[in-house]
Design an enzyme around this catalytic site. Structure first.
Site, PDB file in Angstrom:
ATOM      1  N   CYS A  42       0.786  -1.241   0.000  1.00 13.62           N
ATOM      2  CA  CYS A  42       0.000   0.000   0.000  1.00 13.62           C
ATOM      3  C   CYS A  42       0.812   1.281   0.000  1.00 13.62           C
ATOM      4  O   CYS A  42       1.971   1.311   0.373  1.00 13.62           O
ATOM      5  CB  CYS A  42      -0.849   0.095   1.256  1.00 13.62           C
ATOM      6  SG  CYS A  42      -1.738  -1.381   1.638  1.00 13.62           S
ATOM      7  N   GLY A  68       0.944   0.182  -5.262  1.00 15.39           N
ATOM      8  CA  GLY A  68      -0.227  -0.687  -5.328  1.00 15.39           C
ATOM      9  C   GLY A  68      -1.123  -0.249  -6.452  1.00 15.39           C
ATOM     10  O   GLY A  68      -1.481   0.921  -6.533  1.00 15.39           O
ATOM     11  N   ASN A 142      -0.685   1.207   5.675  1.00 17.18           N
ATOM     12  CA  ASN A 142       0.361   0.540   4.909  1.00 17.18           C
ATOM     13  C   ASN A 142       1.136  -0.343   5.869  1.00 17.18           C
ATOM     14  O   ASN A 142       1.682   0.150   6.849  1.00 17.18           O
ATOM     15  CB  ASN A 142       1.283   1.597   4.278  1.00 17.18           C
ATOM     16  CG  ASN A 142       2.501   0.999   3.597  1.00 17.18           C
ATOM     17  OD1 ASN A 142       3.529   1.634   3.520  1.00 17.18           O
ATOM     18  ND2 ASN A 142       2.393  -0.227   3.111  1.00 17.18           N
ATOM     19  N   GLY A 143       1.178  -1.636   5.562  1.00 16.24           N
ATOM     20  CA  GLY A 143       1.908  -2.558   6.430  1.00 16.24           C
ATOM     21  C   GLY A 143       1.069  -3.772   6.732  1.00 16.24           C
ATOM     22  O   GLY A 143       0.095  -4.062   6.045  1.00 16.24           O
TER      23      GLY A 143
END
Ligand code: SF4
Length: 505
Positions: A42, A68, A142-143
């Site tokens: 992301c 992404g 994100n992650g």
């Protein structure tokens, strides 16, 4: 127009329930790729105090498209409402002018994501908007969290109803179930309960929050756009600083590991919700994911990659005529290699930038074209020459073999493959979609075996020490190197995924 999911959009019926009804949402959220490349999960952005916040979020997401390409979303708030639109496809395909016009407000968060196709993927696309006991909250993440199972079960026992299978929603549910007296306390408390990688942006009706996990796995930067009329400046957050350039925003600083930043009409405040945890920022962001024109973890990515190429030349030089990158991500390292080795740099492989995402390829036989659709050799640069090919990873090995064959097929007399990082021997659990260990060629074969498999005349990787020397600065950033070492900075990993091929048969 792509099929879109609307939540809280003025004048548009909310259709998230119908997506939920059609989707098997309690399956595995895993989207492990069959492809021979690695995917970032992301990119996130946030905008506070801008008259065209949705449009600014769109531009920032556009700059982060490389993080992404399968879905994207933007949520906006105007002090009263919180609207959210997301869809499958590229940012520019989803957010036409008509769609952006449906997103009013001076605040926005946005997200672009790698995922699989289907309605369940759209439901799990972000931002996720939840009507919680603390009010409406939208989150973009994100992650990857690694202690999902326990937390999810506990929250469900406490009455949480999950809309998605996304781990990001766990953070929102923790906030909703927190007994902390204020929202910012509830966020800080919730973030300190989750383990793993998260750079997140969150939005309520009147505030923006941005935070990084205590180890700082994923990047997140803060910037500012000057208000020409002298009022409050626009504050922006983005996964990578390259997004600021498109917005004409100035880089202020990175959000720190373990830091929670809040932006409201009263200004910017910050608190350190976690400290004392060793930093483990993802070194692979410097190797591959981030754009070379971004500054992450305090360093320019371009500078890191140039150094990787130079170090690779020092460690594993070979007699040759020309240095050729595997585009695009191998280009900067190849420039460094060529300069260090005193060899000509040539764009001997040309990438077709207009190849679509794999899931929209019409038939399997088209997918089998694979590399030939994406890359084409420049025969007159390769024919009769000893070529050093520079790439940034070998995952399963199939793509590398096709590229080596392609270069040889164009007339190269020798093909020497050099990789600008160490062998990838273990999967990532922190937001990079990697195959399990049994599918990683370097986890199961020696370098000589890989060389024979990919049919190169020689093969060499950058050493771990060499890589770390290329990403260091005076601040001595701590890096995660788990995919090269198998040493994970967190306790929670999936044992199945780290079994080598021999253990699985
Ligand atoms: S395991 Fe590799 S890809 Fe994942 S965070 Fe660590 S260095 Fe990055």
């Amino acid at each position: 127009m792509s099929r879109l999911l609307f939540q809280g959009v003025p004048g548009v019926a909310d259709n998230s329930t119908s997506f939920r009804a059609q989707s098997t949402i309690y399956g595995s959220p895993s989207t492990v790729s069959e492809a021979d490349t690695l995917h970032e999960e992301c990119g996130v952005v946030a905008i506070h105090h801008h008259p065209h916040a949705a449009h600014q979020a769109y531009l920032a997401l556009y700059a982060l498209q490389h993080r992404g390409q399968e879905s994207a979303g933007i949520a906006t708030a105007d002090g009263h409402h919180l609207a959210n639109i997301k869809g499958m496809g590229l940012v520019s395909e989803i957010f036409t002018d008509d769609v952006l016009a449906k997103l009013p407000g001076s605040m926005a968060i946005g997200h672009t994501r790698y995922s699989t196709t289907g309605d369940s993927a759209l439901l799990n696309a972000q931002p996720i908007r939840v009507d919680s006991t603390k009010g409406l909250i939208a989150i973009a993440h994100n992650g990857n969290l690694v202690n999902l199972g326990n937390l999810r079960a506990r929250l469900e026992r406490d009455g949480a109803y999950f809309q998605t299978t996304s781990d990001s929603e766990i953070i929102v549910q923790l906030i909703a179930h927190s007994s902390a007296p204020s929202l910012v306390d509830a966020i800080a408390e919730s973030l300190s309960q989750v383990e793993g990688a998260f750079s997140i942006v969150m939005m309520t009706r009147d505030r923006i929050f941005a935070a990084r996990d205590p180890r700082g796995f994923r990047p997140l930067s803060m910037g500012r756009m000057k208000n020409p009329s002298g009022g409050a400046d626009t504050i922006v957050f983005a996964s990578e600083s390259c997004a600021f350039d498109l917005l004409r925003a100035e880089f202020i600083r990175d959000v720190l590991p373990g830091e929670l930043v809040m932006v409201s009409q009263d200004g910017v405040t910050s608190r350190q919700y976690a400290s004392g945890v060793p930093q483990s920022s993802c070194v692979f962001e410097h190797v591959y994911f981030a754009r070379p024109d971004s500054r992450i973890f305090g360093r320019w990515v371009q500078e890191s990659r140039d150094q990787m190429g130079r170090q690779l030349a020092r460690e594993s030089g070979v007699d040759a005529d020309v240095v050729v990158p595997v585009p695009d991500s191998g280009v900067t390292a190849a420039l460094g290699y060529a300069e260090q080795a005193g060899l000509p740099f040539r764009l001997g492989l040309i990438r077709n930038h207009y190849v679509g995402r794999t899931f929209i390829e019409p038939e399997q036989r088209v997918r089998d074209f694979g590399v030939r659709l994406k890359l084409n050799p420049v025969h007159n640069l390769l024919a009769g020459r000893r070529v050093i090919l520079i790439d940034d990873s070998i995952i399963r090995g199939t793509t590398s073999r096709k590229i080596v064959r392609m270069v040889r097929g164009a007339g190269a007399t020798e093909v020497h493959l050099r990789i600008s990082c160490p062998p990838t021997i273990s999967p990532c659990f922190y937001g990079v979609d990697t195959p399990s260990k049994r599918d990683l060629i370097a986890a199961n074969q020696s370098i000589e075996e890989i060389r024979r498999y990919i049919e190169a005349d020689s093969l060499a990787y950058l050493s771990l020490e060499g890589l770390l020397s290329c990403v260091q600065d005076e601040k001595e950033t701590g890096y995660c190197t788990a995919c090269y070492t198998g040493n994970y900075p967190t306790q929670w990993v999936d044992v199945e995924d780290i079994l080598p091929a021999t253990a699985s048969v």
